[in-house]
Design an enzyme around this catalytic site. Sequence first.
Site, short mmCIF file in Angstrom:
data_model
loop_
_atom_site.label_atom_id
_atom_site.label_comp_id
_atom_site.label_asym_id
_atom_site.label_seq_id
_atom_site.Cartn_x
_atom_site.Cartn_y
_atom_site.Cartn_z
CG HIS B 261 -2.07 -0.93 1.12
ND1 HIS B 261 -3.19 -0.65 0.37
CD2 HIS B 261 -2.27 -2.16 1.66
CE1 HIS B 261 -4.04 -1.68 0.45
NE2 HIS B 261 -3.51 -2.61 1.22
CG ASP B 314 -2.78 -3.60 5.07
OD1 ASP B 314 -3.83 -3.31 4.47
OD2 ASP B 314 -1.82 -2.80 5.17
CD GLU B 315 -5.43 -5.91 1.37
OE1 GLU B 315 -6.40 -6.59 1.01
OE2 GLU B 315 -5.35 -4.67 1.24
CB VAL B 316 2.95 -7.66 2.18
CG1 VAL B 316 4.32 -7.68 1.51
CG2 VAL B 316 2.80 -6.46 3.10
CD GLU B 365 -3.15 -8.70 6.39
OE1 GLU B 365 -3.30 -8.06 7.47
OE2 GLU B 365 -3.54 -8.29 5.28
#
EC number: 3.2.1.52
Lengths: 521, 521
Positions: B261, B314-316, B365
Amino acid sequence: MRIENAVMGRKGILQKIFLGILVVHLLVIAVAAGYNKGLKIWPMPVSVSHGRGTLYLRNDLELRIDGRMYSDASGIFKDGFFRFLEILKGDHVFQTNISSFNSSLIIKGIHVVIVSPSDELQHGVDESYKLSVPMLGDPSYAYIEAKTVYGALHALEAPWIIFDEPRFSYRGLLIDTSRHFLPVPVIKKVIDSMTFAKLNVLHWHIVDEESFPLEIPSYPKLWNGAYSSSERYSMAQAAEIVRYAQRRGIHVLAEIDAPGHAKSWGIGYPSLWPSINCTQPLDVSNDFTFKVIDGILSDISKIFKYRFVHLGGDEVNTSCWTSTPHVSNWLKEQGLNGDEAYRYFVLKAQEIALSYGYKIVNWEETFVNFGSKLSRETVIHHWLRGGVVQKAVAAGFQCIVSNQESWYLDNVGTTWKTFYANEPLFNIRKPQQKALVMGGEVCMWGERVDGSDIEQTIWPRAAAAAERLWTPYDKVAKDTTEVTERLAHFRCLLNQRGVAAAPLTGWGRAAPMEPGSCYKQ
Amino acid sequence: MRIENAVMGRKGILQKIFLGILVVHLLVIAVAAGYNKGLKIWPMPVSVSHGRGTLYLRNDLELRIDGRMYSDASGIFKDGFFRFLEILKGDHVFQTNISSFNSSLIIKGIHVVIVSPSDELQHGVDESYKLSVPMLGDPSYAYIEAKTVYGALHALEAPWIIFDEPRFSYRGLLIDTSRHFLPVPVIKKVIDSMTFAKLNVLHWHIVDEESFPLEIPSYPKLWNGAYSSSERYSMAQAAEIVRYAQRRGIHVLAEIDAPGHAKSWGIGYPSLWPSINCTQPLDVSNDFTFKVIDGILSDISKIFKYRFVHLGGDEVNTSCWTSTPHVSNWLKEQGLNGDEAYRYFVLKAQEIALSYGYKIVNWEETFVNFGSKLSRETVIHHWLRGGVVQKAVAAGFQCIVSNQESWYLDNVGTTWKTFYANEPLFNIRKPQQKALVMGGEVCMWGERVDGSDIEQTIWPRAAAAAERLWTPYDKVAKDTTEVTERLAHFRCLLNQRGVAAAPLTGWGRAAPMEPGSCYKQ
């Protein structure tokens, strides 16, 4: 910030705004339309010129009002000046040592000359202004000249302009507090937002079928027709709204719509209804109906000081008159059919309003059905049928334009381009007839808006109409693609000022569809 | 209004509010849950009792602060008191001759006793308060007692209550200024609205993939990633937001989300990207990446004084690391695969934040992928998978709950009932594990909201969660039909205060479907 003749030291906080005016001592006026294309100003002024330089405002900007004529005893201009400073302080403030700047680039204050000593706000008040910032001068001042304080207030919205005045004198927005109650803070925010686009009439459609939220001391049970005791306006609150608007150069046009759209009147006074099962229009055969109208107008005339009052008169279905025995008997006695009784009602209500010194606005059906009988000075408010404006001005009536297919904000399917393109003088050629069109109004009917979404339903589409109403006809863009960027810029300016103006793309009040810059949505 | 010991004359303007408390000299506390059913208060307090009488407030209500302990030198309580008076003046003001009233029904002022001399706002500050209005007394005063000024501020929201304190200490709202820039006035309005529902943490998700709007003096090109030069926050503006919140008892949790992000970071510094074609996550192999993180945390630590900072994580998706040659080479040299490099990145960022004295919040996460390696004091922010909270507290970590299926405000299909029913301690039984849940947060992700519609997307659904986070578990309704009327009342209160809270019926931010009372929509 300091007023009048304070002397400044050299330290302080500078505020940079893009004045960009480099003007020699002679004013430069009247630039070709194409030259204005890059200007991010809304609505577009009558004439503007500018340079490319950057000037700076001191954080403690002075205000100097030339007191020979207008003294600002009521503080209207001072208050406007402070609101202006608050808005400026939201942007691009940086701290620096003033002594490191070329002092001729610093605006020390604003000098204001207002010709008229009066701060009376009435229909037709002169709203023109001149703004100039000479390059030479150390220190420098910005100069505002206006005929009245209300023109001077407009000048505070215009960082660039040299000369400006509105095309139409009536530039309105209707709000409807009957279908949904609008709390006073919401109405005040709407008034604030109107000033940014130079709209100047708040048409307050106060009561209607669904609810009657206004206190009427002469007939205190009328507001039993409010949705609840919380969803009401006291006379004091109504007066506060009028005062708040007036100090911002905005007239408030009160509408008391009758005989249709009036079911709520009977919650407190059921005798106003033809019968308990047939509640609209108001009972024309009952003297009490006109006593109540007289009481309402008497009470509101103490607060609503705009020269005009709106008496409605739209969408009248007379079946409850012709089918309710005591009313149909009365019609027979009077030798009136339903349509004639409608005319009788409207004219009688007009007489009452005239007796309180008001001029009258009525919806177009009154003209369409019995125009020749209306008081000659009635202003006809067009909303429904094509061709009405042309006929009304041809018959010598003044008009306000709100054609529903273009200027009804509750039609969320109407895009800003349609709002922009709507020309009030369409198909009117004779100068004396053009002069009868006072202006126009966008209508925010309240069936499906409330305090949660009214701002983004009004903006930015009302701004598109606002330029149509302010800007000279030869400067209004003929192709709406020319104005997209400038309107987007204005929309973002509104957002920066805390006005919930919706994205341009899509229908009215659409949510943004994806991440992105305000300027591109 | 006058402060401290002014003596009042007997004329003035009365303001009627429904205090309705008739309490004898002994405080009456702890009433059965059913008794509270008719109370229109949100969120429901710990304990409350009331009578049926009506008391009146003088328009010039006095404020007396017991100065033996807390002096209010910073004016935080005084400012809150004036805001309270402004809100009251919106309602039911009527003019009357005071001498015609039974003076024992008139509240002359508010006496406040605050125990702690400190106005420091930090995590875990005592927010409890007691409010009482004795019947006997001529003239009468309302009494507030609180441990800190922030508890006292909560008391101003509560016209009835005797004793109250929050269930959870962390009651948050996330705003996202990367997907759409939110002007400072919009953020301030959101902060104001939070106080009405007693939310106390503004989680400011400042930057993300789409834009980088914050000034970072250490790395001034970072905000080249802003959508435009207007859509930016200077350090001074960020400080202003923090100050504005703090004076209202609200912490600001800054989030700098990395390594995912973060595409926008590279607009000004392209070397932060693995490559020009593969821009996320940030380049883990580049020392400069961590220098920039250090610079960002150094700069924000001067302004964001909340004990916590949120580092995202997050969301890596590590494909841009493993597929970009210089990065994959570095991974080989370090003996790390993609997942291990993700862990390496998060832990290194944590070290930097710890060095500035922050405690850290990370998205779940990080716990799910390498919980055993995280700093032990990391607060785990749950949003995605069921069961994570239970596992995290079982492993000894503190948690914040924001499960997306219930508490994501951008999911406009999630109704207020779902928000209300979401229980942060679901399936957690051991007391020491319950104690590790700091609280929860509703998330207003910004992909499809901007300044034009953020308020009605947040409210009233955030209020439903606010009660879940404030009110004791045994007082939270098990059946949401019990609270509909009370939440509708709160929603209308918000509207009256100028907060654009949407109707309860339908999806989030739905427009009202038809005319009607605020209380029934």
